[in-house]
Design a protein around this motif. Structure first.
Motif, PDB file in Angstrom:
ATOM      1  N   TYR A 104     -12.313  -3.027 -17.934  1.00  0.00           N
ATOM      2  CA  TYR A 104     -13.418  -3.724 -18.585  1.00  0.00           C
ATOM      3  C   TYR A 104     -13.776  -4.899 -17.674  1.00  0.00           C
ATOM      4  CZ  TYR A 104     -11.587  -1.428 -22.832  1.00  0.00           C
ATOM      5  OH  TYR A 104     -11.126  -0.516 -23.765  1.00  0.00           O
ATOM      6  N   ARG A 105     -15.049  -5.011 -17.352  1.00  0.00           N
ATOM      7  CA  ARG A 105     -15.428  -6.029 -16.379  1.00  0.00           C
ATOM      8  C   ARG A 105     -16.745  -6.691 -16.781  1.00  0.00           C
ATOM      9  NH1 ARG A 105     -13.566  -5.858 -11.150  1.00  0.00           N
ATOM     10  NH2 ARG A 105     -13.175  -3.605 -11.313  1.00  0.00           N
ATOM     11  N   ILE A 106     -16.806  -8.028 -16.623  1.00  0.00           N
ATOM     12  CA  ILE A 106     -18.046  -8.759 -16.831  1.00  0.00           C
ATOM     13  C   ILE A 106     -18.830  -8.763 -15.530  1.00  0.00           C
ATOM     14  CG2 ILE A 106     -19.045 -11.050 -17.233  1.00  0.00           C
ATOM     15  CD1 ILE A 106     -16.858 -11.598 -19.236  1.00  0.00           C
ATOM     16  N   ASP A 107     -20.091  -8.380 -15.606  1.00  0.00           N
ATOM     17  CA  ASP A 107     -20.955  -8.414 -14.433  1.00  0.00           C
ATOM     18  C   ASP A 107     -21.255  -9.877 -14.100  1.00  0.00           C
ATOM     19  OD1 ASP A 107     -23.068  -8.355 -12.591  1.00  0.00           O
ATOM     20  OD2 ASP A 107     -23.844  -6.482 -13.408  1.00  0.00           O
TER      21      ASP A 107
ATOM     22  N   ILE B 257     -23.373 -11.181 -12.196  1.00  0.00           N
ATOM     23  CA  ILE B 257     -24.797 -11.475 -12.022  1.00  0.00           C
ATOM     24  C   ILE B 257     -25.525 -11.430 -13.358  1.00  0.00           C
ATOM     25  CG2 ILE B 257     -26.933 -10.721 -10.922  1.00  0.00           C
ATOM     26  CD1 ILE B 257     -25.231  -9.628  -8.639  1.00  0.00           C
ATOM     27  N   ASP B 258     -25.241 -10.401 -14.142  1.00  0.00           N
ATOM     28  CA  ASP B 258     -25.907 -10.218 -15.436  1.00  0.00           C
ATOM     29  C   ASP B 258     -24.866 -10.386 -16.536  1.00  0.00           C
ATOM     30  OD1 ASP B 258     -27.657  -9.626 -17.458  1.00  0.00           O
ATOM     31  OD2 ASP B 258     -27.502  -7.455 -17.196  1.00  0.00           O
ATOM     32  N   ASP B 259     -24.464 -11.637 -16.793  1.00  0.00           N
ATOM     33  CA  ASP B 259     -23.404 -11.929 -17.757  1.00  0.00           C
ATOM     34  C   ASP B 259     -23.980 -11.954 -19.167  1.00  0.00           C
ATOM     35  OD1 ASP B 259     -21.289 -12.739 -19.245  1.00  0.00           O
ATOM     36  OD2 ASP B 259     -20.933 -14.601 -18.179  1.00  0.00           O
ATOM     37  N   THR B 260     -23.776 -10.873 -19.898  1.00  0.00           N
ATOM     38  CA  THR B 260     -24.261 -10.787 -21.271  1.00  0.00           C
ATOM     39  C   THR B 260     -23.212 -11.231 -22.277  1.00  0.00           C
ATOM     40  OG1 THR B 260     -23.509  -8.492 -21.486  1.00  0.00           O
ATOM     41  CG2 THR B 260     -25.744  -8.851 -20.636  1.00  0.00           C
ATOM     42  N   GLY B 261     -22.027 -11.617 -21.781  1.00  0.00           N
ATOM     43  CA  GLY B 261     -20.937 -11.954 -22.684  1.00  0.00           C
ATOM     44  C   GLY B 261     -20.207 -10.741 -23.209  1.00  0.00           C
ATOM     45  N   ARG B 262     -20.504  -9.579 -22.650  1.00  0.00           N
ATOM     46  CA  ARG B 262     -19.822  -8.337 -23.031  1.00  0.00           C
ATOM     47  C   ARG B 262     -19.298  -7.656 -21.780  1.00  0.00           C
ATOM     48  NH1 ARG B 262     -24.570  -8.145 -26.033  1.00  0.00           N
ATOM     49  NH2 ARG B 262     -25.474  -6.656 -24.566  1.00  0.00           N
ATOM     50  N   TYR B 263     -18.261  -6.873 -21.978  1.00  0.00           N
ATOM     51  CA  TYR B 263     -17.698  -6.124 -20.858  1.00  0.00           C
ATOM     52  C   TYR B 263     -18.505  -4.861 -20.592  1.00  0.00           C
ATOM     53  CZ  TYR B 263     -13.241  -8.705 -20.551  1.00  0.00           C
ATOM     54  OH  TYR B 263     -12.272  -9.647 -20.356  1.00  0.00           O
ATOM     55  N   GLN B 264     -18.539  -4.482 -19.328  1.00  0.00           N
ATOM     56  CA  GLN B 264     -18.980  -3.159 -18.935  1.00  0.00           C
ATOM     57  C   GLN B 264     -17.738  -2.290 -18.791  1.00  0.00           C
ATOM     58  OE1 GLN B 264     -21.365  -3.544 -15.393  1.00  0.00           O
ATOM     59  NE2 GLN B 264     -23.036  -4.562 -16.473  1.00  0.00           N
ATOM     60  N   LEU B 265     -17.755  -1.155 -19.418  1.00  0.00           N
ATOM     61  CA  LEU B 265     -16.584  -0.279 -19.484  1.00  0.00           C
ATOM     62  C   LEU B 265     -16.656   0.776 -18.390  1.00  0.00           C
ATOM     63  CD1 LEU B 265     -14.053   0.742 -21.008  1.00  0.00           C
ATOM     64  CD2 LEU B 265     -15.589   2.033 -22.485  1.00  0.00           C
ATOM     65  N   GLU B 266     -15.552   0.908 -17.648  1.00  0.00           N
ATOM     66  CA  GLU B 266     -15.455   1.955 -16.636  1.00  0.00           C
ATOM     67  C   GLU B 266     -14.644   3.124 -17.193  1.00  0.00           C
ATOM     68  OE1 GLU B 266     -13.982   0.295 -13.001  1.00  0.00           O
ATOM     69  OE2 GLU B 266     -15.413  -1.379 -13.034  1.00  0.00           O
ATOM     70  N   PRO B 267     -14.909   4.343 -16.752  1.00  0.00           N
ATOM     71  CA  PRO B 267     -14.184   5.502 -17.282  1.00  0.00           C
ATOM     72  C   PRO B 267     -12.681   5.394 -17.009  1.00  0.00           C
ATOM     73  CG  PRO B 267     -16.117   6.194 -16.028  1.00  0.00           C
ATOM     74  CD  PRO B 267     -15.944   4.735 -15.767  1.00  0.00           C
ATOM     75  N   PRO B 268     -11.846   5.897 -17.917  1.00  0.00           N
ATOM     76  CA  PRO B 268     -10.397   5.881 -17.684  1.00  0.00           C
ATOM     77  C   PRO B 268     -10.043   6.636 -16.407  1.00  0.00           C
ATOM     78  CG  PRO B 268     -10.899   6.468 -19.952  1.00  0.00           C
ATOM     79  CD  PRO B 268     -12.196   6.498 -19.216  1.00  0.00           C
ATOM     80  N   ALA B 269      -9.054   6.121 -15.693  1.00  0.00           N
ATOM     81  CA  ALA B 269      -8.602   6.744 -14.454  1.00  0.00           C
ATOM     82  C   ALA B 269      -7.096   6.946 -14.524  1.00  0.00           C
ATOM     83  CB  ALA B 269      -8.965   5.878 -13.254  1.00  0.00           C
ATOM     84  N   SER B 270      -6.608   7.928 -13.795  1.00  0.00           N
ATOM     85  CA  SER B 270      -5.170   8.213 -13.754  1.00  0.00           C
ATOM     86  C   SER B 270      -4.723   8.357 -12.308  1.00  0.00           C
ATOM     87  CB  SER B 270      -4.855   9.484 -14.551  1.00  0.00           C
ATOM     88  OG  SER B 270      -5.585  10.587 -14.038  1.00  0.00           O
ATOM     89  N   GLY B 271      -3.416   8.503 -12.133  1.00  0.00           N
ATOM     90  CA  GLY B 271      -2.877   8.640 -10.780  1.00  0.00           C
ATOM     91  C   GLY B 271      -2.785   7.297 -10.089  1.00  0.00           C
ATOM     92  N   VAL B 272      -3.262   7.234  -8.848  1.00  0.00           N
ATOM     93  CA  VAL B 272      -3.277   5.986  -8.082  1.00  0.00           C
ATOM     94  C   VAL B 272      -4.686   5.401  -8.166  1.00  0.00           C
ATOM     95  CG1 VAL B 272      -2.951   4.922  -5.819  1.00  0.00           C
ATOM     96  CG2 VAL B 272      -1.469   6.813  -6.540  1.00  0.00           C
TER      97      VAL B 272
ATOM     98  N   ALA C  32     -13.757 -10.961 -23.488  1.00  0.00           N
ATOM     99  CA  ALA C  32     -15.093 -11.087 -22.908  1.00  0.00           C
ATOM    100  C   ALA C  32     -15.810 -12.318 -23.460  1.00  0.00           C
ATOM    101  CB  ALA C  32     -15.902  -9.827 -23.183  1.00  0.00           C
ATOM    102  N   ALA C  33     -15.685 -12.544 -24.763  1.00  0.00           N
ATOM    103  CA  ALA C  33     -16.330 -13.701 -25.385  1.00  0.00           C
ATOM    104  C   ALA C  33     -15.813 -15.015 -24.812  1.00  0.00           C
ATOM    105  CB  ALA C  33     -16.133 -13.668 -26.896  1.00  0.00           C
TER     106      ALA C  33
END
Length: 203
Positions: free
Chosen positions: A157-160, A162-177, A135-136
């Motif tokens: 983990y994704r950088i927004d 539009i609002d780039d703070t230099g940190r990732y936004q974390l999405e909940p873990p997913a499984s399957g497809v 992210a850095a």
């Protein structure tokens, strides 16, 4: 480089001798070790086992069938990180904005970095330390594929943009497809297929 740094264990953050970028880049190829710079030290780890290799091979095949032709897809190549003390990292897999034929890829060309967590790997390194470094260095997206979990899970983990703070936004873990958007392109990953036993024809 005249010394032989100690090998790092999976539980330590840095268990090697200090190394410069020039010294690292001059190291000969070693097919038995994965080498990175971590916090200014040479981190050497044994290459992961067969489950990791299978998952990496199958994940590469899944992505290769879906990515735009102009993009590059590379397993276990060195990425140059100009920001921070971990100047050279080797993600399990990267997607780049264009095909490249170079020994190292700059972070600015990386659209997606993927880390596969397998036996002997440090979960803290894969889930926290490396994503923070990516992210850095403005790598817009990182995915952690954990094949130690049952079922296997993918964390995004994704950088927004539009609002780039230099940190990732974390999405909940997913499984399957799981379907994720990489630079506007939808990519589907079938996690259960990464380690499934091969089907053989029976008479």
């Amino acid at each position: 480089m005249t010394h032989r740094p100690r090998r790092a264990t999976s539980s330590s953050s840095c268990d090697g001798l200090p190394v410069t970028i020039a010294e690292y880049d001059a190291l000969p190829v070693d097919n038995e070790l994965r080498r990175e710079i971590e916090d200014g030290c040479l981190l050497e780890r044994e290459r992961p086992g067969t489950s990791h290799a299978k998952a990496l091979h199958r994940l590469t095949a899944q992505l290769d069938a879906q990515l735009p032709d102009r993009w590059g897809l590379y397993p276990e190549v060195v990425v140059e990180l100009p920001v921070g003390a971990s100047a050279r990292r080797v993600p399990s897999l990267i997607v780049t904005s264009a095909e490249r034929d170079v020994p190292r890829v700059p972070a600015s060309d990386v659209l997606l970095a993927v880390e596969i967590v397998s036996a002997g790997e440090s979960a803290l390194r894969e889930y926290a330390k490396k994503p923070t470094e990516y992210a850095a260095n403005h790598i817009p997206m990182t995915c952690v594929v954990d094949i130690q979990r049952r079922p296997s899970a993918l964390t995004v983990y994704r950088i927004d943009p539009i609002d780039d703070t230099g940190r990732y936004q974390l999405e909940p873990p997913a499984s399957g497809v799981v379907t994720v958007a990489v630079a506007g392109t939808a990519i589907t990953v079938a996690l259960d297929d990464l380690l499934v036993l091969r089907q053989r024809n029976r008479c």
